[in-house]
Design an enzyme around this catalytic site. Structure first.
Site, PDB file in Angstrom:
ATOM      1  N   CYS A  37      23.612  43.975  76.298  1.00  0.00           N
ATOM      2  CA  CYS A  37      24.506  43.126  75.494  1.00  0.00           C
ATOM      3  C   CYS A  37      25.413  43.969  74.610  1.00  0.00           C
ATOM      4  CB  CYS A  37      23.702  42.178  74.616  1.00  0.00           C
ATOM      5  SG  CYS A  37      22.701  41.007  75.537  1.00  0.00           S
TER       6      CYS A  37
HETATM    7  C1  BEZ Z   1      19.869  43.705  77.274  1.00  0.00           C
HETATM    8  O1  BEZ Z   1      20.907  43.250  76.783  1.00  0.00           O
HETATM    9  O2  BEZ Z   1      19.734  44.889  77.455  1.00  0.00           O
HETATM   10  C2  BEZ Z   1      18.757  42.789  77.702  1.00  0.00           C
HETATM   11  C3  BEZ Z   1      18.559  41.596  77.047  1.00  0.00           C
HETATM   12  C4  BEZ Z   1      17.503  40.781  77.425  1.00  0.00           C
HETATM   13  C5  BEZ Z   1      16.694  41.163  78.474  1.00  0.00           C
HETATM   14  C6  BEZ Z   1      16.936  42.353  79.149  1.00  0.00           C
HETATM   15  C7  BEZ Z   1      17.975  43.170  78.756  1.00  0.00           C
END
Ligand code: BEZ
Length: 211
Positions: A45
């Site tokens: 994210c």
């Molecule tokens: C991420 O943004 O890295 C992420 C968020 C939730 C689950 C897995 C990865």
């Protein structure tokens, strides 16, 4: 029932990092991209929000407002933005909705319970100035989206709105486009495409637009 292409984008009022947003009013006469993030302070994210911030001039050029949403509260987003700015070499220059009550996530079907029953997947809704959903994209939490592809999609949608054309596989701005098969009247074809077109099959006709 999930939202589909052609549906009216649901309206909502929700807090964001830029204050309260009444969605339809906020969109005004712009196009919109509403996209969800599973969680604050997560790596994928963080890179996605940085990538979007860097492309903001490209969204502006297309009259598109971008709005992120994550189920964490606004105060959490505000402190996460510091990390995004620091690590991605940019400034987050668009609002992030807080959605701790899952109002927006539920309205837009962004929670897929068989993937995760509390966090959203990576949803994208492209919304036109009439507030109609024109495209949707869904990725799992583990895969960061390609924001150049979202711009390419918007280019195609805006082109098909302004001319009687569709765009072929892997098309990008400046490439040849396809004349829609429903357009067969020779006078109209000449009027719309004075530059001419090439016929590969009666239903597969390419033309080059002036960009
Ligand atoms: C991420 O943004 O890295 C992420 C968020 C939730 C689950 C897995 C990865």
């Amino acid at each position: 029932m999930s939202l589909r292409i052609g549906d009216l984008a649901p309206d909502f009022t929700q807090d964001s990092t830029a204050g309260q947003i009444r969605f339809h009013e906020w969109l005004g006469s712009s196009w919109g991209v509403l996209f969800s993030h599973p969680k604050d302070f997560t790596p994928v994210c963080t890179t996605e929000l940085g990538a979007t911030a860097k492309l903001k001039p490209e969204f502006d050029r297309r009259n598109v407002k971008v709005l992120a949403v994550s189920v964490d509260p606004v105060e959490s987003h505000k402190s996460w933005i510091g990390d995004i700015d620091e690590t991605q070499g940019t400034k987050v220059n668009f609002p992030i909705l807080g959605d701790p009550d899952r109002k927006v996530a539920n309205l837009y079907g962004m929670i897929h319970p068989n993937a995760n029953d509390t966090l959203t997947v990576r949803s994208v809704f492209v919304i036109d100035p009439a507030k109609k959903i024109r495209a949707t994209i869904t990725y799992p939490a583990s895969t960061g989206r390609n924001f150049d592809e979202i711009l390419r999609l918007i280019d195609s949608l805006q082109l098909t709105d302004s001319q009687s054309v569709a765009t072929p596989a892997n098309w990008k701005r400046g490439d040849e486009v396809i004349i829609v098969p429903s357009l067969t009247d020779p006078a109209l074809l000449k009027q719309k495409f004075p530059q001419g077109f090439r016929v590969v099959k009666p239903y597969l006709r390419y033309t080059q637009l002036n960009s």
